[in-house]
Motif scaffolding. Sequence first.
Motif, short mmCIF file in Angstrom:
data_model
loop_
_atom_site.label_atom_id
_atom_site.label_comp_id
_atom_site.label_asym_id
_atom_site.label_seq_id
_atom_site.Cartn_x
_atom_site.Cartn_y
_atom_site.Cartn_z
N GLU A 106 0.86 -1.18 0.00
CA GLU A 106 0.00 0.00 0.00
C GLU A 106 0.90 1.22 0.00
OE1 GLU A 106 -3.62 2.04 2.57
OE2 GLU A 106 -2.68 0.21 3.29
N GLY A 107 0.53 2.20 -0.78
CA GLY A 107 1.35 3.41 -0.82
C GLY A 107 0.68 4.51 -1.61
N SER A 108 1.33 5.64 -1.59
CA SER A 108 0.88 6.78 -2.38
C SER A 108 2.08 7.35 -3.10
CB SER A 108 0.22 7.82 -1.47
OG SER A 108 1.14 8.28 -0.51
N PRO A 109 1.84 8.13 -4.13
CA PRO A 109 2.97 8.67 -4.89
C PRO A 109 3.86 9.55 -4.01
CG PRO A 109 0.92 8.99 -6.08
CD PRO A 109 0.57 8.50 -4.72
N SER A 110 5.12 9.48 -4.27
CA SER A 110 6.09 10.30 -3.55
C SER A 110 6.17 11.68 -4.19
CB SER A 110 7.46 9.63 -3.60
OG SER A 110 8.43 10.47 -3.06
N LEU A 111 6.32 12.69 -3.36
CA LEU A 111 6.49 14.04 -3.90
C LEU A 111 7.82 14.19 -4.62
CD1 LEU A 111 5.02 16.30 -1.08
CD2 LEU A 111 4.00 15.71 -3.28
N ARG A 112 8.71 13.21 -4.44
CA ARG A 112 9.97 13.24 -5.18
C ARG A 112 9.73 13.15 -6.68
NH1 ARG A 112 13.05 8.59 -2.05
NH2 ARG A 112 10.95 7.78 -2.19
#
Length: 179
Positions: A4-10
């Motif tokens: 599970e995750g969300s996009p990184s602002l990187r």
Amino acid sequence: MLWEGSPSLRALAVTMAATAFFAIALPIAVYLAYAPIRDLVAHSSVDTAALVAQHEDQARTVIVLAVVVAILSRVARLGWRMLALRGNRYIVSNQRIRVERGVFSKTLTEIDVRTIDDITFRQNLFERMFGVGQIAIVSSDPQNARVSLVGVPDPRTVRELIRNSAYQATRGQLFTRST
């Protein structure tokens, strides 16, 4: 649930750097170009020289406001992109992949792992430097034929996790061609 995750602002690092550069370079460029352009316009005729001298304060105010508006609009666009990116959520289980998108309203897309035909990932140079990438999932489901997961941290690992889950769900019948 396997991941599970969300996009990184990187994933927006280049855009952030470009916005910072724009916010610094634009005022400097306008400051350096103002006097030569003013003098060029003023030397074109006696009437324009008098007009430039009479309205120089108003011209400076308009130019400063235009620069501020340009910078603020660029920063606002970056802020919106950051909100939109962080509004995404990805969940990978052994049965399906769920992609939730939206800032104010949410859209949920689900892909049954048994319908996955192909999985690829892509990283440009800057994404490689920051350890993020994009995973593209091609499915035989006509509703969700192609879904992209952007800004995924460690995309190779997540791609392999999805691929193995799809392979197990189809009992080895998936990916008969080389991937």
